[in-house]
Write a protein that holds these residues in place. Structure first.
Motif, PDB file in Angstrom:
ATOM      1  N   LEU A   1       0.304  -0.986   0.110  1.00 14.66           N
ATOM      2  CA  LEU A   1       0.235   0.018   0.024  1.00 14.66           C
ATOM      3  C   LEU A   1       1.045   0.908  -0.237  1.00 14.66           C
ATOM      4  N   ALA A   2       2.372   1.208   0.247  1.00 16.68           N
ATOM      5  CA  ALA A   2       2.816   2.193   0.819  1.00 16.68           C
ATOM      6  C   ALA A   2       3.684   2.886  -0.358  1.00 16.68           C
ATOM      7  N   VAL A   3       3.601   1.629  -1.159  1.00 16.04           N
ATOM      8  CA  VAL A   3       4.460   2.243  -2.863  1.00 16.04           C
ATOM      9  C   VAL A   3       3.474   1.896  -3.524  1.00 16.04           C
ATOM     10  N   LEU A   4       2.283   1.754  -3.608  1.00 19.12           N
ATOM     11  CA  LEU A   4       1.209   2.227  -4.173  1.00 19.12           C
ATOM     12  C   LEU A   4       1.048   3.785  -3.738  1.00 19.12           C
ATOM     13  N   ALA A   5       1.594   4.662  -2.827  1.00 20.85           N
ATOM     14  CA  ALA A   5       1.431   5.418  -1.817  1.00 20.85           C
ATOM     15  C   ALA A   5       2.262   6.393  -2.944  1.00 20.85           C
ATOM     16  N   VAL A   6       2.831   5.781  -3.145  1.00 19.06           N
ATOM     17  CA  VAL A   6       4.154   6.433  -4.257  1.00 19.06           C
ATOM     18  C   VAL A   6       3.578   6.882  -5.796  1.00 19.06           C
TER      19      VAL A   6
ATOM     20  N   ALA B   1      20.970 -10.084 -13.554  1.00 23.02           N
ATOM     21  CA  ALA B   1      19.466 -10.509 -15.358  1.00 23.02           C
ATOM     22  C   ALA B   1      18.558 -10.309 -15.049  1.00 23.02           C
ATOM     23  N   VAL B   2      17.618  -8.821 -15.782  1.00 18.99           N
ATOM     24  CA  VAL B   2      16.846  -9.124 -15.639  1.00 18.99           C
ATOM     25  C   VAL B   2      15.989 -10.479 -16.413  1.00 18.99           C
ATOM     26  N   ASP B   3      14.316 -11.101 -15.247  1.00 16.72           N
ATOM     27  CA  ASP B   3      14.182 -12.090 -15.452  1.00 16.72           C
ATOM     28  C   ASP B   3      12.809 -12.029 -16.361  1.00 16.72           C
ATOM     29  N   ARG B   4      12.218 -11.406 -15.625  1.00 18.03           N
ATOM     30  CA  ARG B   4      10.407  -9.864 -16.405  1.00 18.03           C
ATOM     31  C   ARG B   4      10.478  -8.871 -15.762  1.00 18.03           C
ATOM     32  N   VAL B   5       9.029  -8.533 -16.543  1.00 18.66           N
ATOM     33  CA  VAL B   5       8.709  -6.817 -15.979  1.00 18.66           C
ATOM     34  C   VAL B   5       7.019  -7.690 -16.515  1.00 18.66           C
ATOM     35  N   ASP B   6       6.650  -7.150 -15.145  1.00 17.08           N
ATOM     36  CA  ASP B   6       4.858  -7.120 -14.957  1.00 17.08           C
ATOM     37  C   ASP B   6       4.439  -5.973 -14.735  1.00 17.08           C
ATOM     38  N   GLN B   7       3.547  -5.277 -15.845  1.00 20.50           N
ATOM     39  CA  GLN B   7       2.157  -4.774 -15.306  1.00 20.50           C
ATOM     40  C   GLN B   7       1.396  -5.349 -14.768  1.00 20.50           C
ATOM     41  N   VAL B   8       0.624  -5.137 -13.406  1.00 20.10           N
ATOM     42  CA  VAL B   8      -0.573  -5.672 -12.402  1.00 20.10           C
ATOM     43  C   VAL B   8      -1.081  -4.282 -12.245  1.00 20.10           C
ATOM     44  N   VAL B   9      -2.414  -5.188 -12.041  1.00 22.21           N
ATOM     45  CA  VAL B   9      -3.432  -3.943 -11.492  1.00 22.21           C
ATOM     46  C   VAL B   9      -2.949  -3.867  -9.725  1.00 22.21           C
ATOM     47  N   LYS B  10      -3.448  -3.142  -9.128  1.00 21.69           N
ATOM     48  CA  LYS B  10      -2.841  -2.140  -7.906  1.00 21.69           C
ATOM     49  C   LYS B  10      -4.103  -3.834  -6.662  1.00 21.69           C
TER      50      LYS B  10
ATOM     51  N   ALA C   1      -4.779  -6.470  -7.804  1.00 18.70           N
ATOM     52  CA  ALA C   1      -4.747  -7.458  -7.870  1.00 18.70           C
ATOM     53  C   ALA C   1      -2.375  -8.379  -7.470  1.00 18.70           C
ATOM     54  N   PHE C   2      -2.410  -7.186  -7.003  1.00 14.06           N
ATOM     55  CA  PHE C   2      -0.649  -7.180  -6.836  1.00 14.06           C
ATOM     56  C   PHE C   2      -0.548  -8.596  -6.345  1.00 14.06           C
ATOM     57  N   PRO C   3       0.653  -8.941  -6.914  1.00 14.22           N
ATOM     58  CA  PRO C   3       1.519 -10.613  -6.163  1.00 14.22           C
ATOM     59  C   PRO C   3       2.237 -10.967  -5.032  1.00 14.22           C
ATOM     60  N   THR C   4       1.778 -10.269  -4.088  1.00 11.22           N
ATOM     61  CA  THR C   4       2.451 -10.297  -2.798  1.00 11.22           C
ATOM     62  C   THR C   4       3.679 -11.274  -3.022  1.00 11.22           C
ATOM     63  N   GLU C   5       3.030 -12.167  -2.408  1.00  9.14           N
ATOM     64  CA  GLU C   5       3.923 -13.949  -2.512  1.00  9.14           C
ATOM     65  C   GLU C   5       5.275 -13.776  -3.556  1.00  9.14           C
TER      66      GLU C   5
ATOM     67  N   ARG D   1      -6.955   9.468  -8.157  1.00 11.01           N
ATOM     68  CA  ARG D   1      -5.450  10.531  -7.836  1.00 11.01           C
ATOM     69  C   ARG D   1      -4.658   9.761  -7.503  1.00 11.01           C
ATOM     70  N   SER D   2      -4.683   8.986  -8.924  1.00 13.29           N
ATOM     71  CA  SER D   2      -4.021   7.111  -8.499  1.00 13.29           C
ATOM     72  C   SER D   2      -3.626   6.586 -10.063  1.00 13.29           C
ATOM     73  N   TYR D   3      -2.217   6.034 -10.396  1.00  9.89           N
ATOM     74  CA  TYR D   3      -2.402   5.355 -11.246  1.00  9.89           C
ATOM     75  C   TYR D   3      -2.866   3.838 -10.796  1.00  9.89           C
ATOM     76  N   GLU D   4      -4.209   2.899 -11.584  1.00 11.02           N
ATOM     77  CA  GLU D   4      -4.208   1.476 -11.517  1.00 11.02           C
ATOM     78  C   GLU D   4      -3.143   0.765 -11.851  1.00 11.02           C
ATOM     79  N   ASP D   5      -2.008   0.333 -12.132  1.00  7.75           N
ATOM     80  CA  ASP D   5      -1.536  -0.350 -12.237  1.00  7.75           C
ATOM     81  C   ASP D   5       0.320  -0.474 -11.017  1.00  7.75           C
ATOM     82  N   ASN D   6       1.322  -1.224 -11.311  1.00  7.43           N
ATOM     83  CA  ASN D   6       2.086  -1.512 -10.644  1.00  7.43           C
ATOM     84  C   ASN D   6       2.943  -2.294 -11.548  1.00  7.43           C
TER      85      ASN D   6
END
Length: 229
Positions: A35-40, A170-179, A181-185, A210-215
């Motif tokens: 939630l705090a990261v989303l607050a960024v 080394a980057v494995d992947r880049v995901d764009q996720v709806v907040k 449904a954030f993949p906490t684990e 006043r927020s972005y929809e994704d991470n």
């Protein structure tokens, strides 16, 4: 923002006292951190909207291959002093350590250019996921992580550490996720090796909230470490 409810957890057997203490706190506070990261993104968007202003040019940190002295991995604990991601032109020594506020939410970087390391996660190069967060934009300035969504598998990220070593991922992947449904684990859960997570806001900016929809979440794994001769 109200403080989220904590969830009990149990450290795996065989974990070090330091790691057990971290795990006991971290999993119970994952929701707070998310939630705090989303607050960024909320804070960034509220102040400056969703523009893409020009940033300062990159500053060199990485050493040429011929000047690197390999060091064994995994690495011990150490704070971060810089980050290089050549594929997106990111190179900065503007870093900070982030901790939880009194209300159990994560503090956020104080400027657009600052990259924050969540100090209750692993140090970059230690076993476990090291979590770094930064703005997409702030007060009219382009954020440090504005372009992480452009990264691709195989791109490198170098995290420079206070003990003089550099962890290379080394980057494995880049995901764009709806907040919602954030993949906490997947982001914060324990890993058998040294991994890295880069997190910022992304997607559509919701004017009403006043927020972005994704991470945007970048997943990477440690491939080597080095120091100067």
């Amino acid at each position: 923002m109200a403080a989220p409810t904590e969830t009990p957890t149990e450290a795996p057997s065989g974990a070090s006292p330091r790691r057990r203490g971290i795990l006991d706190r971290v999993t119970g506070r994952l929701t707070a951190f998310v939630l705090a990261v989303l607050a960024v993104g909320v804070l960034v968007a509220f102040v400056s909207g969703s523009g893409d202003e020009a940033a300062d040019g990159p500053r060199a940190h990485s050493l040429p291959a011929a000047e690197r002295v390999a060091v064994p991995v995994p690495l011990p604990a150490s704070t971060i002093t810089g980050i290089d991601a050549p594929s997106i032109g990111l190179s900065t020594d503007d870093t900070t350590s982030l901790d939880l506020r009194d209300d159990n939410s994560l503090d956020v970087p104080r400027s657009a250019s600052t990259v924050g390391w969540y100090q209750r996660s692993a140090s970059p190069g230690e076993v476990g996921p090291a979590v770094l967060a930064a703005h997409v934009n702030y007060r009219g300035d382009q954020g440090a992580f504005v372009h992480i969504g452009r990264m691709a598998a195989g791109d490198t990220v170098e995290v420079h550490r206070d003990d003089g070593t550099t962890a290379v991922f080394a980057v494995d992947r880049v995901d764009q996720v709806v907040k919602d449904a954030f993949p906490t684990e997947a982001v914060y859960g324990p890993t058998p090796d040294s991994q890295l997570r880069l997190i910022t806001c992304g997607g559509v900016f919701d004017e009403r909230k006043r927020s972005y929809e994704d991470n945007i979440v970048v997943y990477a794994h440690l491939v080597s470490a080095y120091r100067a001769p």
